[in-house]
Design a protein around this motif. Sequence first.
Motif, PDB file in Angstrom:
ATOM      1  N   LEU A 137      24.592  16.573 -10.427  1.00  0.00           N
ATOM      2  CA  LEU A 137      25.996  16.216 -10.593  1.00  0.00           C
ATOM      3  C   LEU A 137      26.105  14.703 -10.697  1.00  0.00           C
ATOM      4  O   LEU A 137      25.594  13.977  -9.844  1.00  0.00           O
ATOM      5  CB  LEU A 137      26.819  16.727  -9.405  1.00  0.00           C
ATOM      6  N   GLU A 138      26.754  14.228 -11.751  1.00  0.00           N
ATOM      7  CA  GLU A 138      26.929  12.792 -11.966  1.00  0.00           C
ATOM      8  C   GLU A 138      28.241  12.346 -11.333  1.00  0.00           C
ATOM      9  O   GLU A 138      29.318  12.809 -11.706  1.00  0.00           O
ATOM     10  CB  GLU A 138      26.928  12.470 -13.460  1.00  0.00           C
ATOM     11  N   LEU A 139      28.151  11.446 -10.353  1.00  0.00           N
ATOM     12  CA  LEU A 139      29.327  10.880  -9.696  1.00  0.00           C
ATOM     13  C   LEU A 139      29.324   9.377  -9.936  1.00  0.00           C
ATOM     14  O   LEU A 139      28.719   8.609  -9.186  1.00  0.00           O
ATOM     15  CB  LEU A 139      29.311  11.187  -8.197  1.00  0.00           C
ATOM     16  N   GLY A 140      29.980   8.963 -11.006  1.00  0.00           N
ATOM     17  CA  GLY A 140      29.947   7.557 -11.373  1.00  0.00           C
ATOM     18  C   GLY A 140      28.550   7.167 -11.807  1.00  0.00           C
ATOM     19  O   GLY A 140      27.970   7.766 -12.714  1.00  0.00           O
ATOM     20  N   ASP A 141      27.986   6.170 -11.132  1.00  0.00           N
ATOM     21  CA  ASP A 141      26.625   5.734 -11.434  1.00  0.00           C
ATOM     22  C   ASP A 141      25.591   6.463 -10.580  1.00  0.00           C
ATOM     23  O   ASP A 141      24.398   6.168 -10.678  1.00  0.00           O
ATOM     24  CB  ASP A 141      26.489   4.218 -11.193  1.00  0.00           C
ATOM     25  N   GLN A 142      26.044   7.399  -9.761  1.00  0.00           N
ATOM     26  CA  GLN A 142      25.148   8.076  -8.825  1.00  0.00           C
ATOM     27  C   GLN A 142      24.875   9.507  -9.272  1.00  0.00           C
ATOM     28  O   GLN A 142      25.783  10.221  -9.712  1.00  0.00           O
ATOM     29  CB  GLN A 142      25.766   8.092  -7.421  1.00  0.00           C
ATOM     30  N   THR A 143      23.613   9.925  -9.180  1.00  0.00           N
ATOM     31  CA  THR A 143      23.223  11.301  -9.482  1.00  0.00           C
ATOM     32  C   THR A 143      22.924  12.033  -8.181  1.00  0.00           C
ATOM     33  O   THR A 143      22.123  11.566  -7.364  1.00  0.00           O
ATOM     34  CB  THR A 143      21.981  11.341 -10.388  1.00  0.00           C
ATOM     35  N   VAL A 144      23.576  13.177  -7.989  1.00  0.00           N
ATOM     36  CA  VAL A 144      23.399  13.968  -6.772  1.00  0.00           C
ATOM     37  C   VAL A 144      22.780  15.313  -7.141  1.00  0.00           C
ATOM     38  O   VAL A 144      23.300  16.027  -8.010  1.00  0.00           O
ATOM     39  CB  VAL A 144      24.739  14.197  -6.045  1.00  0.00           C
ATOM     40  N   ASN A 145      21.670  15.643  -6.507  1.00  0.00           N
ATOM     41  CA  ASN A 145      21.050  16.954  -6.684  1.00  0.00           C
ATOM     42  C   ASN A 145      21.689  17.933  -5.703  1.00  0.00           C
ATOM     43  O   ASN A 145      21.695  17.687  -4.487  1.00  0.00           O
ATOM     44  CB  ASN A 145      19.547  16.879  -6.437  1.00  0.00           C
ATOM     45  N   ILE A 146      22.190  19.040  -6.211  1.00  0.00           N
ATOM     46  CA  ILE A 146      22.864  20.044  -5.388  1.00  0.00           C
ATOM     47  C   ILE A 146      22.066  21.338  -5.429  1.00  0.00           C
ATOM     48  O   ILE A 146      21.714  21.824  -6.506  1.00  0.00           O
ATOM     49  CB  ILE A 146      24.302  20.300  -5.883  1.00  0.00           C
ATOM     50  N   GLU A 147      21.770  21.898  -4.243  1.00  0.00           N
ATOM     51  CA  GLU A 147      20.995  23.135  -4.158  1.00  0.00           C
ATOM     52  C   GLU A 147      21.676  24.119  -3.203  1.00  0.00           C
ATOM     53  O   GLU A 147      21.326  24.201  -2.028  1.00  0.00           O
ATOM     54  CB  GLU A 147      19.571  22.850  -3.681  1.00  0.00           C
ATOM     55  N   PRO A 148      22.656  24.885  -3.678  1.00  0.00           N
ATOM     56  CA  PRO A 148      23.229  25.942  -2.844  1.00  0.00           C
ATOM     57  C   PRO A 148      22.363  27.204  -2.930  1.00  0.00           C
ATOM     58  O   PRO A 148      21.779  27.500  -3.979  1.00  0.00           O
ATOM     59  CB  PRO A 148      24.605  26.177  -3.474  1.00  0.00           C
ATOM     60  N   SER A 149      22.265  27.939  -1.822  1.00  0.00           N
ATOM     61  CA  SER A 149      21.479  29.173  -1.816  1.00  0.00           C
ATOM     62  C   SER A 149      22.089  30.163  -0.834  1.00  0.00           C
ATOM     63  O   SER A 149      22.890  29.799   0.036  1.00  0.00           O
ATOM     64  CB  SER A 149      20.014  28.891  -1.448  1.00  0.00           C
ATOM     65  N   TRP A 150      21.687  31.429  -0.973  1.00  0.00           N
ATOM     66  CA  TRP A 150      22.175  32.499  -0.112  1.00  0.00           C
ATOM     67  C   TRP A 150      20.994  33.095   0.645  1.00  0.00           C
ATOM     68  O   TRP A 150      20.029  33.563   0.039  1.00  0.00           O
ATOM     69  CB  TRP A 150      22.874  33.579  -0.933  1.00  0.00           C
ATOM     70  N   LEU A 151      21.056  33.047   1.997  1.00  0.00           N
ATOM     71  CA  LEU A 151      20.024  33.624   2.850  1.00  0.00           C
ATOM     72  C   LEU A 151      20.414  35.071   3.130  1.00  0.00           C
ATOM     73  O   LEU A 151      21.367  35.336   3.875  1.00  0.00           O
ATOM     74  CB  LEU A 151      19.898  32.830   4.151  1.00  0.00           C
ATOM     75  N   VAL A 152      19.691  36.000   2.514  1.00  0.00           N
ATOM     76  CA  VAL A 152      20.110  37.402   2.492  1.00  0.00           C
ATOM     77  C   VAL A 152      20.148  38.008   3.886  1.00  0.00           C
ATOM     78  O   VAL A 152      21.168  38.578   4.305  1.00  0.00           O
ATOM     79  CB  VAL A 152      19.175  38.217   1.576  1.00  0.00           C
ATOM     80  N   LYS A 153      19.062  37.910   4.644  1.00  0.00           N
ATOM     81  CA  LYS A 153      19.001  38.548   5.951  1.00  0.00           C
ATOM     82  C   LYS A 153      19.954  37.894   6.944  1.00  0.00           C
ATOM     83  O   LYS A 153      20.615  38.573   7.736  1.00  0.00           O
ATOM     84  CB  LYS A 153      17.575  38.506   6.496  1.00  0.00           C
ATOM     85  N   ALA A 154      20.053  36.579   6.917  1.00  0.00           N
ATOM     86  CA  ALA A 154      20.931  35.858   7.842  1.00  0.00           C
ATOM     87  C   ALA A 154      22.395  35.929   7.429  1.00  0.00           C
ATOM     88  O   ALA A 154      23.281  35.574   8.211  1.00  0.00           O
ATOM     89  CB  ALA A 154      20.499  34.400   7.938  1.00  0.00           C
ATOM     90  N   LYS A 155      22.662  36.368   6.211  1.00  0.00           N
ATOM     91  CA  LYS A 155      24.022  36.426   5.671  1.00  0.00           C
ATOM     92  C   LYS A 155      24.732  35.084   5.818  1.00  0.00           C
ATOM     93  O   LYS A 155      25.843  34.986   6.351  1.00  0.00           O
ATOM     94  CB  LYS A 155      24.829  37.532   6.364  1.00  0.00           C
ATOM     95  N   SER A 156      24.050  34.051   5.357  1.00  0.00           N
ATOM     96  CA  SER A 156      24.621  32.710   5.440  1.00  0.00           C
ATOM     97  C   SER A 156      24.311  31.936   4.169  1.00  0.00           C
ATOM     98  O   SER A 156      23.332  32.222   3.470  1.00  0.00           O
ATOM     99  CB  SER A 156      24.086  31.958   6.664  1.00  0.00           C
ATOM    100  N   ALA A 157      25.161  30.970   3.886  1.00  0.00           N
ATOM    101  CA  ALA A 157      24.974  30.103   2.725  1.00  0.00           C
ATOM    102  C   ALA A 157      24.360  28.790   3.187  1.00  0.00           C
ATOM    103  O   ALA A 157      24.695  28.274   4.253  1.00  0.00           O
ATOM    104  CB  ALA A 157      26.309  29.855   2.034  1.00  0.00           C
ATOM    105  N   ARG A 158      23.455  28.263   2.391  1.00  0.00           N
ATOM    106  CA  ARG A 158      22.817  26.978   2.703  1.00  0.00           C
ATOM    107  C   ARG A 158      23.057  26.018   1.545  1.00  0.00           C
ATOM    108  O   ARG A 158      22.904  26.385   0.372  1.00  0.00           O
ATOM    109  CB  ARG A 158      21.322  27.159   2.931  1.00  0.00           C
TER     110      ARG A 158
END
Length: 275
Positions: A154-175
């Motif tokens: 994701l480009e935010l102005g002059d800054q590049t941010v790497n975004i890694e959302p994931s779903w933990l199936v057994k824990a039923k939680s988002a990371r």
Amino acid sequence: ETPPRHPVRRVLLPSQPPFPPPLHRLFMLAATSLLALGANRAEISTGNLRSDSGKFDNLKASWEKSLSLGDIKSTLRASYDYNANREFLKEVSLSGGLVEAASADDVGVDYELKRDFSTRQTDVKLTASLGDSKLNANYDTENQLREVGVSSKLELGDQTVNIEPSWLVKAKSARVKLMSALNNGKDKLSAQFDYDVDQQEVGGIEVSLDRQLEEGKVLHASYKPDKSDLELSLEDSTFESGATWTATANVPLEGDAGGILDNARVTLKRSWAWQ
């Protein structure tokens, strides 16, 4: 009167990691012979210098070799961990590309197959890539489908941010993981947190910063509010030619100032390449 001289005690670090006892020695020799021409690294670490008198804590080693299986180029890796599985390899993995993207508009597919001999678990990871975006799925023999995630930039102005959302199936939680390079790539800032859908709670928060002090010296700092733990480490590859020394301090941020200092843990690690 001349004071008596005390003999100087020298600690010799091994030039290569020792093999485990004879039970699996033949298997280890076969594995290391196969990977002898690859990239080999080893590391030796101490216990807590403040309480364990700096005694030996662990020995790790890794081997890596490039292979060609037909038209598929793969990398074979093996690792040894004295504490995890001292009589044999800890894990062996094979990774590579199943489908090669011919252009930026094509989808590429990579794989990683890993066997952990200490837990007797097999992991499979598949990653589909399209440009800067990736979709990955992690499967293991114990939990089956364990995690599904995506990564993008994701480009935010002059800054590049790497975004890694994931779903933990057994824990039923988002990371969610966020990473960005600062100071023309010399520094790195990252953050991570988990969100439990059932409990509607945020946990597993961790914030870390890597700062390059000068060429060959990197300061790492990370903080975990859930555990009130602050970790500081200094990595130095200029202290000794061909080796990297890392000093790490773990400071629990609970209690009074005296208790914090008493419970601080300091360790030392030396890592090097070997043939």
